[in-house]
Design an enzyme around this catalytic site. Sequence first.
Site, PDB file in Angstrom:
ATOM      1  N   ASN A 147      -1.352 -13.442  -3.611  1.00 17.47           N
ATOM      2  CA  ASN A 147      -0.852 -13.558  -4.989  1.00 17.47           C
ATOM      3  C   ASN A 147       0.430 -12.778  -5.267  1.00 17.47           C
ATOM      4  O   ASN A 147       1.132 -13.073  -6.226  1.00 17.47           O
ATOM      5  CB  ASN A 147      -1.942 -13.163  -5.992  1.00 17.47           C
ATOM      6  CG  ASN A 147      -2.328 -11.709  -5.891  1.00 17.47           C
ATOM      7  OD1 ASN A 147      -2.291 -11.124  -4.815  1.00 17.47           O
ATOM      8  ND2 ASN A 147      -2.705 -11.121  -6.995  1.00 17.47           N
ATOM      9  N   GLU A 246      -7.833  -2.195  -2.489  1.00 16.34           N
ATOM     10  CA  GLU A 246      -7.582  -2.669  -3.850  1.00 16.34           C
ATOM     11  C   GLU A 246      -8.253  -4.026  -3.958  1.00 16.34           C
ATOM     12  O   GLU A 246      -7.875  -4.961  -3.244  1.00 16.34           O
ATOM     13  CB  GLU A 246      -6.081  -2.801  -4.120  1.00 16.34           C
ATOM     14  CG  GLU A 246      -5.361  -1.487  -4.302  1.00 16.34           C
ATOM     15  CD  GLU A 246      -5.864  -0.677  -5.481  1.00 16.34           C
ATOM     16  OE1 GLU A 246      -6.492  -1.248  -6.408  1.00 16.34           O
ATOM     17  OE2 GLU A 246      -5.663   0.547  -5.464  1.00 16.34           O
ATOM     18  N   CYS A 280      -5.001  -9.266  -9.945  1.00 14.96           N
ATOM     19  CA  CYS A 280      -6.209  -8.441 -10.113  1.00 14.96           C
ATOM     20  C   CYS A 280      -6.104  -7.607 -11.377  1.00 14.96           C
ATOM     21  O   CYS A 280      -7.090  -7.088 -11.866  1.00 14.96           O
ATOM     22  CB  CYS A 280      -6.462  -7.587  -8.883  1.00 14.96           C
ATOM     23  SG  CYS A 280      -5.099  -6.524  -8.476  1.00 14.96           S
ATOM     24  N   GLU A 458      -2.054   3.881  -4.624  1.00 12.29           N
ATOM     25  CA  GLU A 458      -0.859   3.283  -4.028  1.00 12.29           C
ATOM     26  C   GLU A 458       0.337   3.599  -4.922  1.00 12.29           C
ATOM     27  O   GLU A 458       0.187   3.909  -6.088  1.00 12.29           O
ATOM     28  CB  GLU A 458      -1.003   1.766  -3.977  1.00 12.29           C
ATOM     29  CG  GLU A 458      -2.179   1.292  -3.172  1.00 12.29           C
ATOM     30  CD  GLU A 458      -2.004  -0.154  -2.765  1.00 12.29           C
ATOM     31  OE1 GLU A 458      -1.279  -0.397  -1.790  1.00 12.29           O
ATOM     32  OE2 GLU A 458      -2.581  -1.037  -3.412  1.00 12.29           O
TER      33      GLU A 458
HETATM   34  C1  UN1 Z   1       0.850  -6.091 -11.360  1.00 18.56           C
HETATM   35  O1  UN1 Z   1       0.076  -6.576 -12.198  1.00 18.56           O
HETATM   36  O2  UN1 Z   1       2.012  -5.802 -11.643  1.00 18.56           O
HETATM   37  O3  UN1 Z   1      -3.289  -8.114  -6.517  1.00 18.56           O
HETATM   38  C2  UN1 Z   1       0.459  -5.819  -9.967  1.00 18.56           C
HETATM   39  C3  UN1 Z   1      -2.944  -7.744  -7.634  1.00 18.56           C
HETATM   40  C4  UN1 Z   1      -2.579  -6.304  -7.823  1.00 18.56           C
HETATM   41  C5  UN1 Z   1      -1.162  -6.115  -8.169  1.00 18.56           C
HETATM   42  C6  UN1 Z   1      -0.889  -6.321  -9.609  1.00 18.56           C
HETATM   43  N1  UN1 Z   1      -2.875  -5.559  -6.621  1.00 18.56           N
HETATM   44  O4  UN1 Z   1      -2.910  -8.539  -8.548  1.00 18.56           O
END
Ligand code: UN1
Length: 477
Positions: A147, A246, A280, A458
């Site tokens: 993503n 994550e 996420c 992170e």
């Molecule tokens: C964001 O919302 O700017 O996989 C980053 C994901 C997260 C990163 C989101 N680790 O959606």
Amino acid sequence: MFKNYIAGEWIDGVAANCNVNPSDTNDIVGEYARADARQTTMAVDAAFEAQWVWRKLTAEDRADAMDRIGSELLVRREELGRLLSREEGKTLAEGIGEVVRAGRVFKFFAGEALRLGGEKLPGIRQGVEVDVVREPEGVVGIITPWNFPIAIPAWKIAPALAYGNAVVFKPADLVPGSAWALSEIIARAGNLPAGVFNLVMGPGSQVGDTIVKSPKVRAVSFTGSTGTGRRIGIECMTRGAKVQLEMGGKNPLVILDDADIDVAVSVALSGSFFSSGQRCTASSRLIVQAGIHDDFVAAMIERLSRLKVGNALHSDTEMGPVASRDQLDQDIAYIESARADGCVLAFGGEVLQRETPGYYLSPALFTETRNHMKINREEVFGPVATVIKVGDYEQALATANDTEFGLSSGICTTSLKYASDFRRSSSAGMVMVNLPTAGVDYHAPFGGRKGSSYGAREQGAYAREFYTSVKTSYTLA
Ligand code: UN1
């Protein structure tokens, strides 16, 4: 065929992977090599040897390499952003924005390479000095999701290299194009010693598994699904490797009666539906106080009915397709489960036809939902948001925290009292006030609590916690 990069050479895989444009499934982005376990072991061995060369170079050498990589990403933002949108399906503006973010991440860690300091403590014995320094972990395995095909690889690879580690990088099988382009820049513009950076595209069962189980890989950083993350965590723990995970989110956005409704609607729209909700950090539970509920829902429906869903590469598109057939099927299954549970589909949730064949879904908004329902417990990872009506702030807060996840949360309010209390009381790792739950800065720590994340944070200077290991030395001078 786009090849893997192992031990400083571009090498063929044992199979090929076809990268398909989700906005137009007749458009093949490219064929990408797939490695197997044996080739992955070659990459791990190369990284293991190369780490000693890399860590002996100066911090300035590493800083310069990160800076060159960052500069090239920024200069090529349009071209790489287009590639990203074409293979992943997020809009062109989002694709270009993500490439800029990746470039800035490398620039930030160019500086960090020089800032990695230590500490000197007074010894408790006469004449003894105590020094605390940070050293690279050694070989780091990096496994990334589809993503954010360039930003997530960047925010893992840049600190890993800047702090002196060697890297074995496995991007998502679904979108290898941006990862390949990034790797080509790292290999050429970075001009790193052979083996310091390795790209190994291929299936998780071969490539991911080998990385995670290899005794030479001292640390594994993973972003992806909760199920895979937990399996990786157990594997790393069992063999004593460091791990950073994550995983999912089920992020709440609270909207109180005193919110500015225009702010609330744009925050909810962006948090729930940008990148087709495939983040996420997406706001999937809109927890709305009774007094503003009907006006908020009406305003959302009005805005959603004007939202342009279409080919990610068209300049007027506001929401692209979802990334794959599997993802579309999963979204539809969740929409059906919400309906079966008695939720009201106030808008969207329909498969759309566009000029080209693709995975188009209209943004779905459910009302009359309860927090215990499946649609409010599990991560959908698509353009689906629910409204949960609540009576007061206390109920909103309790509902927001009633989830096994804890990545991000948000509140829309004009009250300092409620905003401050929410920042203190939210059980998420990141809290947003009058801002979307998604979309974070590259220099600030990123990560969640509870079932969303595991291990060190992170991004930003906090990344050193995962990518370095502390050494304490005692000297009697
Ligand atoms: C964001 O919302 O700017 O996989 C980053 C994901 C997260 C990163 C989101 N680790 O959606």
